[in-house]
Design a protein around this motif. Sequence first.
Motif, PDB file in Angstrom:
ATOM      1  N   GLU A  52       0.835  -1.213   0.000  1.00  0.00           N
ATOM      2  CA  GLU A  52       0.000   0.000   0.000  1.00  0.00           C
ATOM      3  C   GLU A  52       0.867   1.259   0.000  1.00  0.00           C
ATOM      4  OE1 GLU A  52      -3.263   0.379  -0.313  1.00  0.00           O
ATOM      5  OE2 GLU A  52      -4.136  -1.553   0.231  1.00  0.00           O
ATOM      6  N   GLN A  53       2.007   1.216   0.660  1.00  0.00           N
ATOM      7  CA  GLN A  53       2.903   2.378   0.667  1.00  0.00           C
ATOM      8  C   GLN A  53       3.560   2.574  -0.693  1.00  0.00           C
ATOM      9  OE1 GLN A  53       3.317   4.724   3.222  1.00  0.00           O
ATOM     10  NE2 GLN A  53       1.491   3.589   3.809  1.00  0.00           N
ATOM     11  N   ALA A  54       3.874   1.487  -1.369  1.00  0.00           N
ATOM     12  CA  ALA A  54       4.514   1.572  -2.682  1.00  0.00           C
ATOM     13  C   ALA A  54       3.540   2.066  -3.755  1.00  0.00           C
ATOM     14  CB  ALA A  54       5.079   0.211  -3.078  1.00  0.00           C
ATOM     15  N   TYR A  55       2.256   1.750  -3.593  1.00  0.00           N
ATOM     16  CA  TYR A  55       1.237   2.113  -4.578  1.00  0.00           C
ATOM     17  C   TYR A  55       0.032   2.746  -3.880  1.00  0.00           C
ATOM     18  CZ  TYR A  55       4.136  -1.053  -7.237  1.00  0.00           C
ATOM     19  OH  TYR A  55       5.205  -1.668  -7.825  1.00  0.00           O
ATOM     20  N   PRO A  56       0.176   3.960  -3.368  1.00  0.00           N
ATOM     21  CA  PRO A  56      -0.929   4.579  -2.626  1.00  0.00           C
ATOM     22  C   PRO A  56      -2.119   4.913  -3.537  1.00  0.00           C
ATOM     23  CG  PRO A  56       0.880   6.129  -2.900  1.00  0.00           C
ATOM     24  CD  PRO A  56       1.345   4.819  -3.455  1.00  0.00           C
ATOM     25  N   PHE A  57      -3.282   4.944  -2.922  1.00  0.00           N
ATOM     26  CA  PHE A  57      -4.532   5.224  -3.625  1.00  0.00           C
ATOM     27  C   PHE A  57      -4.799   6.723  -3.626  1.00  0.00           C
ATOM     28  CE2 PHE A  57      -9.248   5.708  -3.028  1.00  0.00           C
ATOM     29  CZ  PHE A  57      -9.590   5.511  -4.351  1.00  0.00           C
ATOM     30  N   HIS A  58      -5.083   7.244  -4.815  1.00  0.00           N
ATOM     31  CA  HIS A  58      -5.448   8.654  -4.969  1.00  0.00           C
ATOM     32  C   HIS A  58      -6.665   8.715  -5.884  1.00  0.00           C
ATOM     33  CE1 HIS A  58      -1.678   9.825  -3.116  1.00  0.00           C
ATOM     34  NE2 HIS A  58      -1.028   9.076  -3.981  1.00  0.00           N
ATOM     35  N   PRO A  59      -7.871   8.937  -5.318  1.00  0.00           N
ATOM     36  CA  PRO A  59      -9.051   9.024  -6.181  1.00  0.00           C
ATOM     37  C   PRO A  59      -8.843  10.098  -7.237  1.00  0.00           C
ATOM     38  CG  PRO A  59      -9.673   9.088  -3.866  1.00  0.00           C
ATOM     39  CD  PRO A  59      -8.175   9.168  -3.934  1.00  0.00           C
ATOM     40  N   PRO A  60      -9.270   9.957  -8.444  1.00  0.00           N
ATOM     41  CA  PRO A  60     -10.184   8.946  -8.998  1.00  0.00           C
ATOM     42  C   PRO A  60      -9.489   7.739  -9.613  1.00  0.00           C
ATOM     43  CG  PRO A  60      -9.905  10.665 -10.615  1.00  0.00           C
ATOM     44  CD  PRO A  60      -9.044  11.033  -9.423  1.00  0.00           C
ATOM     45  N   GLN A  61      -8.226   7.497  -9.292  1.00  0.00           N
ATOM     46  CA  GLN A  61      -7.506   6.351  -9.851  1.00  0.00           C
ATOM     47  C   GLN A  61      -8.095   5.034  -9.345  1.00  0.00           C
ATOM     48  OE1 GLN A  61      -3.545   6.912  -8.445  1.00  0.00           O
ATOM     49  NE2 GLN A  61      -3.033   8.475  -9.963  1.00  0.00           N
ATOM     50  N   GLU A  90     -12.324   2.654  -0.256  1.00  0.00           N
ATOM     51  CA  GLU A  90     -11.900   3.162  -1.564  1.00  0.00           C
ATOM     52  C   GLU A  90     -13.069   3.239  -2.539  1.00  0.00           C
ATOM     53  OE1 GLU A  90      -7.315   1.601  -1.089  1.00  0.00           O
ATOM     54  OE2 GLU A  90      -8.772   0.356  -2.147  1.00  0.00           O
ATOM     55  N   ALA A  91     -13.945   2.243  -2.514  1.00  0.00           N
ATOM     56  CA  ALA A  91     -15.135   2.298  -3.365  1.00  0.00           C
ATOM     57  C   ALA A  91     -16.008   3.480  -2.968  1.00  0.00           C
ATOM     58  CB  ALA A  91     -15.918   0.989  -3.272  1.00  0.00           C
ATOM     59  N   SER A  92     -16.147   3.700  -1.674  1.00  0.00           N
ATOM     60  CA  SER A  92     -16.934   4.825  -1.175  1.00  0.00           C
ATOM     61  C   SER A  92     -16.324   6.164  -1.590  1.00  0.00           C
ATOM     62  CB  SER A  92     -17.022   4.735   0.352  1.00  0.00           C
ATOM     63  OG  SER A  92     -17.574   5.890   0.897  1.00  0.00           O
ATOM     64  N   LEU A  93     -15.013   6.278  -1.499  1.00  0.00           N
ATOM     65  CA  LEU A  93     -14.342   7.523  -1.896  1.00  0.00           C
ATOM     66  C   LEU A  93     -14.475   7.780  -3.398  1.00  0.00           C
ATOM     67  CD1 LEU A  93     -11.104   7.329   0.281  1.00  0.00           C
ATOM     68  CD2 LEU A  93     -13.093   8.833   0.614  1.00  0.00           C
ATOM     69  N   LEU A  94     -14.398   6.726  -4.180  1.00  0.00           N
ATOM     70  CA  LEU A  94     -14.604   6.884  -5.624  1.00  0.00           C
ATOM     71  C   LEU A  94     -16.010   7.398  -5.908  1.00  0.00           C
ATOM     72  CD1 LEU A  94     -12.816   3.666  -6.929  1.00  0.00           C
ATOM     73  CD2 LEU A  94     -12.192   6.035  -7.483  1.00  0.00           C
ATOM     74  N   GLY A  95     -16.997   6.814  -5.253  1.00  0.00           N
ATOM     75  CA  GLY A  95     -18.377   7.268  -5.419  1.00  0.00           C
ATOM     76  C   GLY A  95     -18.573   8.698  -4.956  1.00  0.00           C
ATOM     77  N   ARG A  96     -17.982   9.042  -3.830  1.00  0.00           N
ATOM     78  CA  ARG A  96     -18.082  10.405  -3.302  1.00  0.00           C
ATOM     79  C   ARG A  96     -17.495  11.426  -4.259  1.00  0.00           C
ATOM     80  NH1 ARG A  96     -13.827  12.089   0.948  1.00  0.00           N
ATOM     81  NH2 ARG A  96     -12.737  12.182  -1.023  1.00  0.00           N
ATOM     82  N   ASP A  97     -16.431  11.032  -4.943  1.00  0.00           N
ATOM     83  CA  ASP A  97     -15.770  11.942  -5.874  1.00  0.00           C
ATOM     84  C   ASP A  97     -16.393  11.925  -7.260  1.00  0.00           C
ATOM     85  OD1 ASP A  97     -14.109  12.631  -3.802  1.00  0.00           O
ATOM     86  OD2 ASP A  97     -12.379  11.511  -4.540  1.00  0.00           O
ATOM     87  N   GLY A  98     -17.570  11.323  -7.391  1.00  0.00           N
ATOM     88  CA  GLY A  98     -18.286  11.335  -8.657  1.00  0.00           C
ATOM     89  C   GLY A  98     -17.889  10.238  -9.624  1.00  0.00           C
ATOM     90  N   GLU A  99     -17.042   9.337  -9.204  1.00  0.00           N
ATOM     91  CA  GLU A  99     -16.582   8.235 -10.057  1.00  0.00           C
ATOM     92  C   GLU A  99     -17.417   6.984  -9.791  1.00  0.00           C
ATOM     93  OE1 GLU A  99     -14.356   8.606 -12.384  1.00  0.00           O
ATOM     94  OE2 GLU A  99     -13.848  10.657 -11.839  1.00  0.00           O
ATOM     95  N   VAL A 100     -18.732   7.122  -9.954  1.00  0.00           N
ATOM     96  CA  VAL A 100     -19.652   6.034  -9.619  1.00  0.00           C
ATOM     97  C   VAL A 100     -19.413   4.810 -10.497  1.00  0.00           C
ATOM     98  CG1 VAL A 100     -22.091   5.381  -9.465  1.00  0.00           C
ATOM     99  CG2 VAL A 100     -21.353   7.651  -8.726  1.00  0.00           C
ATOM    100  N   VAL A 101     -19.188   5.019 -11.789  1.00  0.00           N
ATOM    101  CA  VAL A 101     -18.953   3.889 -12.687  1.00  0.00           C
ATOM    102  C   VAL A 101     -17.677   3.150 -12.286  1.00  0.00           C
ATOM    103  CG1 VAL A 101     -18.443   3.238 -15.081  1.00  0.00           C
ATOM    104  CG2 VAL A 101     -20.233   4.922 -14.598  1.00  0.00           C
TER     105      VAL A 101
END
Length: 160
Positions: free
Chosen positions: A47-56, A113-124
Motif C-alpha cells: 500500500e505504501q509503494a502504490y498509494p490510492f489517490h481518487p479517482p484512480q 476506496e469504493a466509497s471515496l470513488l463514489g463520493r468523488d463522482g466516479e460512480v462507474v
Amino acid sequence: MTRPDSHPELPGDPDLVAARPLHLRAASLAMVFAGGLLGTGARYLIEQAYPFHPPQWPWATFLINLAGAFALGIVLEALARMGDDTGRRQRSRLFFGTGFCGSFTTYSAFALEASLLGRDGEVVVAVAYMATSVILGVVMAWAGIAVATKARVSRSAPRR
C-alpha cells in the motif's frame, strides 16, 4: 480447587486443556498473531509503494485482495488434504488462513476506496471496482484451489 483450563467433571486434569475453546488457547492466538504480523506487514509495504489517490483505480488493494483470495484457495485445498493427527492442520489454518490471509486482505480498505470513488463522482469506476473485485476474487480463490489440486495430483502421480 480446579484450574481454570480444566474440565469441570475432571478437576485439575492437565490432559483436558485441549477442551478449551480454540479462541482461548494461547498457542492458537500466537499462531494468528504471527501470521497476522506478516500479512499486515506485507500489505502495508504494498500500500505504501502504490498509494490510492481518487479517482484512480485502487490497484494496491485490488491486487492484494486478489492475491489473498488465490493464496487462501491454495491454503484451504492443502488443508482439506492434510491429516489432523498432530494438530498441524489447525496450526496451519490459524497461521496462514486466519492470520496471514486475514490480515493481508482488506475488506475495509476495499469498502472505503469504493466509497471515496463514489463520493468523488466516479460512480462507474466504484461499481466496476466492487464488481470486478468480488468476481475476480471468487475466480482467484477457485484458481488457488485448482493449482493446489494440480500440484497434489502431480506429486502423487507415479514417476516414470
